[in-house]
Design an enzyme around this catalytic site. Structure first.
Site, PDB file in Angstrom:
ATOM      1  CD  GLN A 230      42.925  36.506  39.490  1.00  0.00           C
ATOM      2  OE1 GLN A 230      42.649  37.270  40.396  1.00  0.00           O
ATOM      3  NE2 GLN A 230      43.203  35.227  39.710  1.00  0.00           N
TER       4      GLN A 230
ATOM      5  CB  SER B 185      35.389  37.177  38.521  1.00  0.00           C
ATOM      6  OG  SER B 185      36.183  36.662  39.546  1.00  0.00           O
TER       7      SER B 185
ATOM      8  CB  SER C 128      42.141  44.193  41.196  1.00  0.00           C
ATOM      9  OG  SER C 128      41.170  43.654  42.052  1.00  0.00           O
TER      10      SER C 128
ATOM     11  CD  GLU D  71      43.886  35.509  43.636  1.00  0.00           C
ATOM     12  OE1 GLU D  71      43.617  34.724  42.714  1.00  0.00           O
ATOM     13  OE2 GLU D  71      43.226  36.527  43.891  1.00  0.00           O
TER      14      GLU D  71
HETATM   15  C1  LIG Z   1      38.011  43.665  45.968  1.00  0.00           C
HETATM   16  C2  LIG Z   1      37.858  42.559  44.998  1.00  0.00           C
HETATM   17  C3  LIG Z   1      38.804  42.378  44.028  1.00  0.00           C
HETATM   18  C4  LIG Z   1      38.672  41.382  43.089  1.00  0.00           C
HETATM   19  N1  LIG Z   1      39.611  41.253  42.115  1.00  0.00           N
HETATM   20  C5  LIG Z   1      39.443  40.342  41.138  1.00  0.00           C
HETATM   21  C6  LIG Z   1      40.364  40.266  40.059  1.00  0.00           C
HETATM   22  O1  LIG Z   1      41.337  41.026  39.989  1.00  0.00           O
HETATM   23  N2  LIG Z   1      40.157  39.343  39.103  1.00  0.00           N
HETATM   24  C7  LIG Z   1      39.110  38.470  39.148  1.00  0.00           C
HETATM   25  O2  LIG Z   1      38.995  37.648  38.254  1.00  0.00           O
HETATM   26  N3  LIG Z   1      38.211  38.520  40.154  1.00  0.00           N
HETATM   27  C8  LIG Z   1      38.359  39.438  41.143  1.00  0.00           C
HETATM   28  N4  LIG Z   1      37.442  39.501  42.167  1.00  0.00           N
HETATM   29  C9  LIG Z   1      36.265  38.652  42.097  1.00  0.00           C
HETATM   30  C10 LIG Z   1      36.196  37.542  43.124  1.00  0.00           C
HETATM   31  O3  LIG Z   1      37.035  36.485  42.778  1.00  0.00           O
HETATM   32  C11 LIG Z   1      34.719  37.122  43.195  1.00  0.00           C
HETATM   33  O4  LIG Z   1      34.019  38.200  43.730  1.00  0.00           O
HETATM   34  C12 LIG Z   1      34.520  35.897  44.054  1.00  0.00           C
HETATM   35  O5  LIG Z   1      35.066  34.752  43.459  1.00  0.00           O
HETATM   36  C13 LIG Z   1      33.038  35.659  44.345  1.00  0.00           C
HETATM   37  O6  LIG Z   1      32.260  35.678  43.198  1.00  0.00           O
HETATM   38  P1  LIG Z   1      30.950  36.594  43.105  1.00  0.00           P
HETATM   39  O7  LIG Z   1      31.351  37.970  43.454  1.00  0.00           O
HETATM   40  O8  LIG Z   1      30.338  36.355  41.803  1.00  0.00           O
HETATM   41  O9  LIG Z   1      30.026  36.089  44.252  1.00  0.00           O
HETATM   42  P2  LIG Z   1      29.068  34.810  44.205  1.00  0.00           P
HETATM   43  O10 LIG Z   1      29.820  33.647  43.713  1.00  0.00           O
HETATM   44  O11 LIG Z   1      27.798  35.180  43.544  1.00  0.00           O
HETATM   45  O12 LIG Z   1      28.815  34.625  45.759  1.00  0.00           O
HETATM   46  C14 LIG Z   1      27.814  35.335  46.498  1.00  0.00           C
HETATM   47  C15 LIG Z   1      27.707  34.667  47.860  1.00  0.00           C
HETATM   48  O13 LIG Z   1      27.280  33.314  47.675  1.00  0.00           O
HETATM   49  C16 LIG Z   1      28.189  32.437  48.264  1.00  0.00           C
HETATM   50  N5  LIG Z   1      28.286  31.218  47.466  1.00  0.00           N
HETATM   51  C17 LIG Z   1      28.445  31.091  46.129  1.00  0.00           C
HETATM   52  N6  LIG Z   1      28.536  29.806  45.775  1.00  0.00           N
HETATM   53  C18 LIG Z   1      28.421  29.089  46.907  1.00  0.00           C
HETATM   54  C19 LIG Z   1      28.450  27.707  47.213  1.00  0.00           C
HETATM   55  N7  LIG Z   1      28.648  26.766  46.291  1.00  0.00           N
HETATM   56  N8  LIG Z   1      28.313  27.355  48.501  1.00  0.00           N
HETATM   57  C20 LIG Z   1      28.146  28.282  49.464  1.00  0.00           C
HETATM   58  N9  LIG Z   1      28.124  29.584  49.252  1.00  0.00           N
HETATM   59  C21 LIG Z   1      28.252  29.983  47.975  1.00  0.00           C
HETATM   60  C22 LIG Z   1      29.507  33.169  48.312  1.00  0.00           C
HETATM   61  O14 LIG Z   1      30.366  32.673  49.327  1.00  0.00           O
HETATM   62  C23 LIG Z   1      29.045  34.595  48.590  1.00  0.00           C
HETATM   63  O15 LIG Z   1      28.861  34.756  49.958  1.00  0.00           O
HETATM   64  C24 LIG Z   1      37.571  40.508  43.135  1.00  0.00           C
HETATM   65  C25 LIG Z   1      36.618  40.658  44.130  1.00  0.00           C
HETATM   66  C26 LIG Z   1      36.750  41.679  45.070  1.00  0.00           C
HETATM   67  C27 LIG Z   1      35.697  41.825  46.106  1.00  0.00           C
END
Ligand SMILES: Cc1cc2nc3c(=O)[nH]c(=O)nc-3n(C[C@H](O)[C@H](O)[C@H](O)COP(=O)(O)OP(=O)(O)OC[C@H]3O[C@@H](n4cnc5c(N)ncnc54)[C@H](O)[C@@H]3O)c2cc1C
Lengths: 308, 383
Positions: free
Chosen positions: B125, B128, B160, B243
């Site tokens: 997927q 992100s 992933s 999902e």
């Molecule tokens: C093990 C794992 C597998 C994954 N696999 C995939 C995959 O296969 N494909 C894919 O596309 N993505 C994948 N992801 C990505 C995942 O979808 C993102 O990590 C997730 O959407 C959060 O984005 P970020 O990591 O940029 O965190 P951020 O968005 O930067 O968030 C950081 C912190 O800020 C908080 N935050 C952000 N915005 C807000 C808001 N508006 N209000 C309140 N709090 C907020 C969040 O809750 C979090 O606590 C994976 C992530 C993990 C950990």
């Protein structure tokens, strides 16, 4: 398998909610009108699963969750249970005693106008006489004093043990009481959630509704999560009881535990969402909280049952 | 309302149980990444050959065409039999395939769905990006249209299984200068196409299960766009609904296994005599029961109305946080054995560390709370 209400059940649910909104508003819980009990009896809620009406627990639980949302009288739970298990004896309103062991006095909830009192014991239910006033050997008439409880809608009194009837060798009767009190708690949790969400949409600070702020929004979301988990488990438990499932005792206990927590946690959160006005006597936010505190003591879920 | 199953459903449950009993591999899923993928593919193929892949997928594309209730029964028996984790097939089976069923063209479905079911094609997927996590509409990866091709540049992260995937659900900007939700497209990207570089990322548990993906003039046919150019946001939302919704039923079912194991462990090591631990276990057992009830309610809603109710996000949030409480309890019951954890171990501590993903991946717990507040309770949108 279907854990959504069918059309008939939805009709019961809607009719209950509609009636309550018009005749038993939550805000009125601190002083219910004299004639309310007669109207409740007329609506048929006192004997939904009793012989004659024979509805299932699932339907009854749905209706009692609605009634609980409006903080319906505590005596209604006891009356509904008594009319199912003591159909020939229990005529009229039945009060509810918290579980105590002899020789402790019975703590009786909602005694006003009741003719008997129901108490749950491990393995069975007891039904005691409840004389509201009695004449002693010297001819003196004693009226039982009624004292307030933390729940403004519910009075209490103390009584000595009298001879009683009890249900024997049947796990279902105490589960029935636990299920209906869980349904009340689910309704109570819903009421607090809706009150909080309504207020969060309306009240403005910093030029916007306070529900815009995540700190508040997320409090409300957590209220919704707790209420949804408790309600789903209530449905499952009611069905398990209807089926006489081997694990019905566990499922009903789980429903009661989650519903009690949802009612209490949501009741507390609701005050916070309201700010200063939430702490006033005048506003209604404290009513679900206080009801929640009372419900914790009615047929509580035993840890042993949850781990069995 | 009832919790009983029909005679056909009960018969189906027997069939599931018998087959699983005879066929679940005795050993664990291998630790080494390459071996694990071989294992995942072989197991998926075995499921397909025996008729257990795509239980509620349409028969035209290799599915069984059965009900979602039967799908749930299968998953319940699957967990009870301690059958292997779905592994690298997660994306294809749980949301790639379902997204195609809902949005893709006949050709796209006919080509891809059977390959997913047979374990021949691994999907990943690509949503992100470094600058677009919770704020998915901030996607910058772009595709320029040249003739009947998209020429793609940019990068994705946290993908992933990218290092083993054949195909990708790629969401990218196909309209130059477009903003936010507009001008995005959902594309089937060939992970073997020239110009793609995958850089695996190690997790704190030691496994390399996700990766960064770079696109350098990658050419993908326009025919691989799903649901029409510029409709990427809508298609991506349907992917996320799978999902976050039905994709996690397997996890929810597994929790009922886990709590029983925890109680047994606490009895065995005597820690259950500690009142606080006994009470936490009792609480967890009640919560796990509620997860099943919520799942059943949601499934019933699907059967009745054709779509899951708005409470799917509630289940997702509750389950993900409950999963972490279960993992936390498992670690607590280990006592000081947690100290022996070595990087890459696939054990209770490994599960605990990887379990942090439950409230991050697929939309963080905070984002789920926003959704619940806004869609279920009607509170004003903060974003
Ligand atoms: C093990 C794992 C597998 C994954 N696999 C995939 C995959 O296969 N494909 C894919 O596309 N993505 C994948 N992801 C990505 C995942 O979808 C993102 O990590 C997730 O959407 C959060 O984005 P970020 O990591 O940029 O965190 P951020 O968005 O930067 O968030 C950081 C912190 O800020 C908080 N935050 C952000 N915005 C807000 C808001 N508006 N209000 C309140 N709090 C907020 C969040 O809750 C979090 O606590 C994976 C992530 C993990 C950990």
């Amino acid at each position: 398998m279907d854990l959504t209400p069918n059309d008939e059940q939805i009709a019961f649910q809607t009719a209950t909610a509609d009636w309550c909104r018009d005749n038993m508003a939550l805000e009125g819980a601190r002083a219910r009108p004299e004639g309310l009990w007669a109207e409740i009896e007329a609506m048929g809620w006192t004997g939904m699963t009793a012989p004659g009406m024979d509805l299932d627990h699932a339907t009854e639980a749905l209706v009692f969750a609605e009634l609980g949302r409006f903080l319906a009288p505590i005596g209604l739970i006891a009356t509904a249970v008594a009319s199912r298990w003591f159909p020939d004896v229990a005529e009229g309103k039945v009060a509810l005693a918290l579980t105590v062991s002899e020789p402790e006095d019975l703590r009786v909830l909602d005694p006003a106008g009741s003719c008997a009192v129901l108490m749950s014991e491990p393995g069975g239910l007891r039904l005691f006489d409840l004389p509201d006033s009695f004449t002693d050997q010297s001819g003196m008439v004693h009226a039982t004093p009624h004292a307030p409880t933390i729940d403004l809608s519910t009075l209490q009194s103390r009584h000595e043990w009298t001879s009683s009837l009890w249900t024997e060798d049947d796990p279902a009767p105490p589960l029935h009481l636990q299920l209906l009190s869980a349904a009340y708690a689910v309704g109570c949790a819903d009421a607090a959630r809706d009150m909080a969400a309504d207020y969060a949409r309306l009240r403005e600070q910093f030029d916007r509704p306070i529900g815009w702020f995540q700190a508040l929004k997320h409090i409300c979301s957590d209220m919704a999560v707790r209420a949804a988990a408790a309600r789903s488990q209530l449905y499952y438990a009611a069905c398990a009881l209807d089926e006489n499932a081997a694990d019905a005792a566990f499922h009903v206990a789980a429903a009661k535990r989650l519903a009690d927590q949802a009612a209490l946690d949501n009741g507390r959160a609701n005050i916070q969402v309201h700010g200063g006005i939430g702490m006033t006597d005048e506003a209604a936010a404290h009513l679900p909280l206080k009801r929640a505190h009372l419900l914790q003591f009615i047929a509580p879920a035993a840890r042993e049952t949850l781990l069995a | 309302m009832d919790i009983g199953f029909s005679p056909e459903e009960m018969h189906f449950r027997e069939e599931c149980r018998d087959w699983l009993h005879a066929n679940v591999p005795a050993g664990k899923r291998p630790l080494d990444a390459a071996d694990a993928i071989t294992f995942d593919k072989a197991w998926q193929r075995r499921l397909f050959d025996a008729g257990w892949a795509g239980i509620n997928w349409p028969t035209d594309y290799g599915g069984r065409g059965l009900s979602i209730v039967q799908q749930v029964i299968w998953l319940e028996e699957y967990a009870a039999a301690h059958a292997p984790w779905i592994g690298a097939n997660f994306v294809g089976i749980n949301h790639g395939g379902p997204t195609l069923i809902l949005n893709a063209s006949e050709e796209q479905k006919a080509y891809h769905l059977p390959r997913i079911l047979k374990g021949e094609a691994i999907w990943c997927q690509g949503f992100s990006e470094p600058g677009a996590g919770s704020d998915l509409a901030g996607i910058k990866t772009r595709g320029r249209i040249e003739g009947d091709e998209l020429v793609i540049n940019g990068s994705k992260i946290w993908t992933s299984f990218a290092h083993v995937a054949d195909w990708q659900e790629l969401v990218l900007r196909t309209e130059e200068g477009s903003l936010r939700h507009k001008g995005l497209s959902w594309v089937i990207c060939d992970m073997h196409a020239p110009g793609i570089t995958v850089r695996p990322i190690r997790k704190m548990s030691g496994q390399t299960e996700f990766a960064e993906v770079f696109y350098d003039d990658v050419r993908i046919p326009l025919a691989n766009v799903v649901g029409g150019l510029g409709n990427g946001w809508k298609v991506a939302m349907s992917t996320l609904s799978f999902e976050r919704g039905t994709g996690f039923i397997a996890d929810q079912v597994k929790q009922s296994q886990e709590i029983e194991e925890l109680i047994a462990a606490a009895r065995a090591n005597g820690m259950i005599k500690d009142d606080r631990i006994a009470d936490q276990l009792a609480q967890l057992r009640a919560e796990v029961a509620a997860v099943r009830a919520m799942t059943y309610r949601n499934i019933s809603e699907v059967v009745r109305t054709g779509q899951p109710g708005p409470e799917a996000s509630v289940i997702r949030l509750f389950t993900s946080e409950l999963g972490q409480r279960l993992e936390r309890m498992a670690v607590l019951l280990m006592g000081d054995a947690i100290i022996d954890f070595a990087y890459g171990d696939d054990n209770v501590v490994g599960d605990y560390l990887r379990g942090f993903a439950a409230t991050i991946a697929g939309g963080t717990a905070q984002i789920q709370r926003d959704i619940i507040g806004e869609r279920l309770l009607g509170l004003p949108k903060s974003r």
